[in-house]
Design an enzyme around this catalytic site. Structure first.
Site, PDB file in Angstrom:
ATOM      1  N   ASP A 277       7.585 -35.866   2.011  1.00  0.00           N
ATOM      2  CA  ASP A 277       8.998 -35.465   2.093  1.00  0.00           C
ATOM      3  C   ASP A 277       9.449 -34.695   0.855  1.00  0.00           C
ATOM      4  O   ASP A 277       8.639 -34.321   0.009  1.00  0.00           O
ATOM      5  CB  ASP A 277       9.881 -36.700   2.305  1.00  0.00           C
ATOM      6  CG  ASP A 277       9.942 -37.573   1.074  1.00  0.00           C
ATOM      7  OD1 ASP A 277       8.934 -37.587   0.320  1.00  0.00           O
ATOM      8  OD2 ASP A 277      10.967 -38.230   0.838  1.00  0.00           O
ATOM      9  N   ASP A 281       7.735 -39.184  -1.858  1.00  0.00           N
ATOM     10  CA  ASP A 281       7.444 -40.618  -1.755  1.00  0.00           C
ATOM     11  C   ASP A 281       7.204 -41.082  -0.317  1.00  0.00           C
ATOM     12  O   ASP A 281       6.700 -42.172  -0.095  1.00  0.00           O
ATOM     13  CB  ASP A 281       8.516 -41.475  -2.456  1.00  0.00           C
ATOM     14  CG  ASP A 281       9.922 -41.224  -1.957  1.00  0.00           C
ATOM     15  OD1 ASP A 281      10.087 -40.424  -1.019  1.00  0.00           O
ATOM     16  OD2 ASP A 281      10.864 -41.830  -2.516  1.00  0.00           O
ATOM     17  N   ARG A 282       7.557 -40.248   0.656  1.00  0.00           N
ATOM     18  CA  ARG A 282       7.313 -40.643   2.051  1.00  0.00           C
ATOM     19  C   ARG A 282       6.029 -40.006   2.574  1.00  0.00           C
ATOM     20  O   ARG A 282       5.557 -39.013   2.020  1.00  0.00           O
ATOM     21  CB  ARG A 282       8.464 -40.183   2.946  1.00  0.00           C
ATOM     22  CG  ARG A 282       9.775 -40.805   2.596  1.00  0.00           C
ATOM     23  CD  ARG A 282      10.842 -40.399   3.581  1.00  0.00           C
ATOM     24  NE  ARG A 282      12.066 -41.130   3.277  1.00  0.00           N
ATOM     25  CZ  ARG A 282      13.014 -41.405   4.153  1.00  0.00           C
ATOM     26  NH1 ARG A 282      12.900 -40.988   5.393  1.00  0.00           N
ATOM     27  NH2 ARG A 282      14.083 -42.083   3.799  1.00  0.00           N
ATOM     28  N   LYS A 376       7.467 -45.814  -3.642  1.00  0.00           N
ATOM     29  CA  LYS A 376       6.553 -45.516  -2.546  1.00  0.00           C
ATOM     30  C   LYS A 376       5.910 -44.167  -2.852  1.00  0.00           C
ATOM     31  O   LYS A 376       6.450 -43.394  -3.640  1.00  0.00           O
ATOM     32  CB  LYS A 376       7.273 -45.527  -1.211  1.00  0.00           C
ATOM     33  CG  LYS A 376       8.476 -44.616  -1.084  1.00  0.00           C
ATOM     34  CD  LYS A 376       9.161 -44.946   0.233  1.00  0.00           C
ATOM     35  CE  LYS A 376      10.282 -43.980   0.556  1.00  0.00           C
ATOM     36  NZ  LYS A 376      11.550 -44.345  -0.099  1.00  0.00           N
TER      37      LYS A 376
HETATM   38  C1  G16 Z   1      15.253 -44.591   0.597  1.00  0.00           C
HETATM   39  C2  G16 Z   1      14.847 -45.945   0.114  1.00  0.00           C
HETATM   40  C3  G16 Z   1      14.039 -46.642   1.144  1.00  0.00           C
HETATM   41  C4  G16 Z   1      14.792 -46.700   2.451  1.00  0.00           C
HETATM   42  C5  G16 Z   1      15.176 -45.304   2.877  1.00  0.00           C
HETATM   43  C6  G16 Z   1      16.062 -45.303   4.091  1.00  0.00           C
HETATM   44  O1  G16 Z   1      14.129 -43.791   0.724  1.00  0.00           O
HETATM   45  O2  G16 Z   1      14.107 -45.884  -1.075  1.00  0.00           O
HETATM   46  O3  G16 Z   1      13.769 -47.916   0.689  1.00  0.00           O
HETATM   47  O4  G16 Z   1      14.021 -47.303   3.438  1.00  0.00           O
HETATM   48  O5  G16 Z   1      15.892 -44.690   1.849  1.00  0.00           O
HETATM   49  O6  G16 Z   1      17.229 -45.955   3.773  1.00  0.00           O
HETATM   50  P1  G16 Z   1      18.441 -45.956   4.772  1.00  0.00           P
HETATM   51  O7  G16 Z   1      17.915 -46.588   6.026  1.00  0.00           O
HETATM   52  O8  G16 Z   1      19.484 -46.775   4.085  1.00  0.00           O
HETATM   53  O9  G16 Z   1      18.842 -44.542   5.027  1.00  0.00           O
HETATM   54  P2  G16 Z   1      14.140 -42.280   0.261  1.00  0.00           P
HETATM   55  O10 G16 Z   1      12.805 -41.740   0.684  1.00  0.00           O
HETATM   56  O11 G16 Z   1      15.305 -41.653   0.979  1.00  0.00           O
HETATM   57  O12 G16 Z   1      14.338 -42.328  -1.212  1.00  0.00           O
END
Ligand code: G16
Length: 543
Positions: A277, A281-282, A376
Site C-alpha cells: 500500500d 505496511d499492508r 505491519k
Molecule cells: C491502520 C491500522 C490498522 C487497522 C487499519 C484499518 O492501518 O494500523 O491496525 O487495521 O488502519 O483501520 P480502520 O478499520 O479503523 O479503518 P493503516 O495501514 O491504514 O495504517
C-alpha cells in the site's frame, strides 16, 4: 541561528484515529496546522530532547514540505539528531526498523497509508515510540490534549537543507543524517529469510508480479526482489513512487489493485501476485486462481514459520485484531501457543511483542507482521510467502487447500460502506448497541445468537482497558458478524461489516466466499438495518 517562538491557536479535531492524524491535504496546508500537531508531539514526548528521531514518509503530496518543517522544529526543540530517508522517503516498516536499529527515542511517520494522495487527497502524521511501534493510546491522547491548549510552537528561522543526497548535514544544533531508505531494511530482510532458497526459486523460472501501486514499496521491492533475489526486471510494476500514486488508490485489495488482479486472472498468470500500500505496511497475496485473505495469510505464515530461518525456533504466540478471522487461532491451538485478540490498530500489538508473548501478528485489513519491527510489514509478508513457496515448491492454491484440509476453512469477507453520512452511521451503531441486550438467545433462521457485545480489551501487559471496539454478534454454529466504524477515513463515515463462518467438511472447502456467506450477509443487514438506515443497497468495497 534564530529560534522563533511563534504564536498559534488550537485547531479543532486533531485527534489521532486508528493510526495517527489523517486529514485532507488541504487541511494540513492551513498555516500552523502541521506545526501545532508536531509541537504537541515534542511537548508530549520529552524523551526526544537530546536524542535521535527518525523521520520519513511515503512520498505523497505534501511529504517534502512537511519533512522540512519537522526538521526545523526538531532543531528548535533540542532534538540532537534526525535520521531521515533520502527526499524524506521511508516506508512505515523501514521507520520502525531504523528506530530499533539505531535506538532512536522515536519516529515521525508521514502517511495516510492506503488513502489516495495528491492535492485533493489525504495526508497524515503519526508518532512512533522507542520500541519502533505506533504510540499507545495514552501517548496519542496526551498529544491530542496538548493540541487543544497549544499557544506557541518553536521553529528555527533557517531553511532545512536539501535532503536529496545521503550524507550528514546540520541545521543549527541539529545533526541530520540523510540515509538510503532501503539499505537497512533490505539488510534486515536478508537476515530473516532464506535468500539462497528464494534465489533458486526464481532461477528455476518462478514468476511473480509485485505491484508497488506507485507508492513507497517500489524501490524496496526492486532492490530486494530484482537486485538481490534475481527476479527478472519487470517483476515490480508501478514501482515509481509518485506524489499522487498515479491517481490511484494505493490500497492492496481486490478492488483497488485492479491491474494486478487482471494479470492474475488473465492468460498465463504468474505464480505469485503481490501488492503493498501507500506506506508499505499492508500486503495482498494472490496465486493463479487464488486470493489469500489476510486472515488466512496470517494462519498460513504461522503454520509454516519454521521453514523460515528467522523463525526456525518456532513462534511464541500469535495476536490478531478482533475482527480478523479465527483461522490463526486454530494454528495456535495446534502449535500449543497462545492467540491474543486485540482491538483494531497495530499499536495494540506493541506490548505483546515487547513482552515476548507473541512473535507474529495480523489483521484482516491486509496487515501481517512479526517481532522483527513494531509495524505491519508488506514486503516482509511477501518475502515470507516466497520463502514458504521456495521451501514447499507448491502453488499458492495448493498450499491454501492443504491448509484448509488440515485446519478447516474460515470463510471470511469484509463489506465496507464508504463515505456514509456520519449521522446515519452513528445512528446505525447506536441502534445496534441498544439491541445488544436482547440478542443473546434470539434465533435467526437456523442460527441462535450466543454472544452480542461491544468489544472491550484489557491489555494483559499494562492492564489498560479500551472499550467500544466493535459490535460482535456470535452464533451457535461458530459463525460471527462484526460491525464497526473505521477510524482511518477522512470523508464521512465508513461502516465495516466483517462476516465469518467456519467450515470443516472436506467436501465444502472450495466454495465461493460470497456464496458461502450469503445467508450471514443477509442476516447482517437484517440485524443492523444497513440498507434502510444508510440508504445504500450494496457495499462500496468487498474484500
Ligand atoms: C491502520 C491500522 C490498522 C487497522 C487499519 C484499518 O492501518 O494500523 O491496525 O487495521 O488502519 O483501520 P480502520 O478499520 O479503523 O479503518 P493503516 O495501514 O491504514 O495504517
Amino acid at each position: 541561528m534564530g529560534v522563533a517562538d511563534r504564536k498559534t491557536s488550537p485547531f479543532e479535531g486533531q485527534q489521532p484515529g486508528t493510526s495517527g492524524l489523517r486529514k485532507k491535504v488541504t487541511v494540513f496546508q492551513q498555516p500552523n496546522y502541521l506545526e501545532n500537531f508536531v509541537q504537541a508531539i515534542f511537548d508530549s514526548a520529552p524523551e526526544l530532547k537530546g536524542a535521535l528521531l527518525v523521520v520519513g514518509g511515503d512520498g505523497r503530496f505534501h511529504n517534502e514540505q512537511a519533512v522540512a518543517t519537522i526538521l526545523r522544529m526538531a532543531a528548535a526543540n533540542n532534538v540532537a539528531k534526525v535520521m531521515v530517508g533520502r527526499k524524506g522517503l521511508l516506508s512505515t516498516p523501514a521507520v520502525s526498523c531504523l528506530i530499533r536499529k539505531y535506538q532512536a527515542a522515536g519516529g515521525i511517520v508521514l502517511s495516510a497509508s492506503h488513502n489516495p494522495g495528491g492535492p485533493d487527497g489525504d495526508f497524515g502524521i503519526k508518532f512512533n515510540i522507542a520500541n519502533g511501534g505506533p504510540a499507545p493510546t495514552s501517548v496519542t491522547e496526551a498529544i491530542f490534549q496538548r493540541t487543544k491548549t497549544i499557544s506557541r510552537y518553536r521553529i528555527v528561522d533557517e531553511d532545512a537543507p536539501d535532503i536529496s543526497t545521503p550524507g550528514s548535514y546540520r541545521l543549527g544544533n541539529l545533526d541530520i543524517e540523510v540515509v538510503d531508505p532501503v539499505a537497512d531494511y533490505a539488510e534486515l530482510m536478508e537476515r530473516i529469510f532464506d535468500f539462497t532458497a528464494i534465489r533458486a526459486l526464481f532461477a528455476g523460472g518462478f514468476r511473480m508480479v509485485f505491484d508497488g501501486m506507485h507508492a513507497i514499496t517500489g524501490p524496496y521491492a526492486r532492490e530486494i526482489l530484482e537486485n538481490r533475489l534475481g527476479a527478472p526486471a519487470g517483476t515490480v510494476i508501478n514501482g515509481e513512487p509518485l506524489p499522487d500514486f498515479g491517481q490511484g488508490h494505493p490500497d492492496p485489495n481486490l478492488v483497488y489493485a485492479a491491474e494486478l488482479v487482471a494479470l492474475m486472472r488473465g492468460e498465463n498468470p504468474p505464480d505469485l501476485g503481490a501488492a503493498s500500500d501507500g506506506d508499505g505496511d499492508r500486503n495482498m497475496i494472490l496465486g493463479p486462481g487464488a486470493f489469500v485473505t489476510p486472515s488466512d495469510s496470517l494462519a498460513v505464515l504461522a503454520a509454516n514459520a519454521t521453514l523460515v530461518p528467522g523463525y526456525r525456533q518456532g513462534i511464541k504466540g500469535i495476536a490478531r485484531s478482533m475482527p480478523t478471522s479465527g483461522a490463526a487461532d486454530r494454528v495456535a491451538e495446534h502449535l500449543g501457543i497462545p492467540c491474543y485478540e486485540t482491538p483494531t490498530g497495530w499499536k495494540f500489538f506493541g506490548n505483546l511483542l515487547d513482552a515476548g508473548k507473541v512473535t507474529m501478528c495480523g489483521e484482516e485489513s491486509f496487515g501481517t507482521g512479526s517481532d522483527h519491527v513494531r509495524e505491519k510489514d508488506g514486503v516482509w509478508a511477501v518475502l515470507f510467502w516466497l520463502n514458504i513457496l521456495a521451501a514447499r515448491r507448491q502453488p499458492v492454491a495448493g498450499l491454501l487447500a492443504d491448509h484448509w484440509t488440515q485446519y478447516g476453512r474460515n470463510y471470511y469477507s469484509r463489506h465496507d460502506y464508504e463515505g456514509l453520512d456520519t449521522i446515519a452511521a452513528s445512528r446505525l451503531m447506536l441502534r445496534l448497541k441498544g439491541e445488544l441486550p436482547g440478542l443473546p438467545g434470539k434465533s435467526f433462521g437456523r442460527r441462535k445468537v450466543t454472544l452480542a457485545d461491544d468489544f472491550s480489551y484489557l491489555d494483559p501487559i499494562d492492564h489498560s482497558t479500551t472499550t467500544g471496539q466493535g459490535i460482535r454478534v456470535r452464533f451457535d454454529d461458530g459463525s460471527r458478524i462484526v460491525f464497526r466504524l473505521s477510524g482511518t477515513g477522512t470523508e464521512g463515515a465508513t461502516l465495516r461489516v466483517y462476516i465469518e463462518r467456519y467450515e470443516a467438511d472436506p467436501d465444502k472447502l472450495g466454495q465461493d466466499t460470497q456464496e458461502a456467506l450469503a445467508d450471514l450477509i443477509a442476516l447482517a443487514d437484517n440485524i443492523a438495518g444497513i440498507r434502510s438506515i444508510t440508504g445504500r443497497e450494496t457495499p462500496t468495497v468487498i474484500t
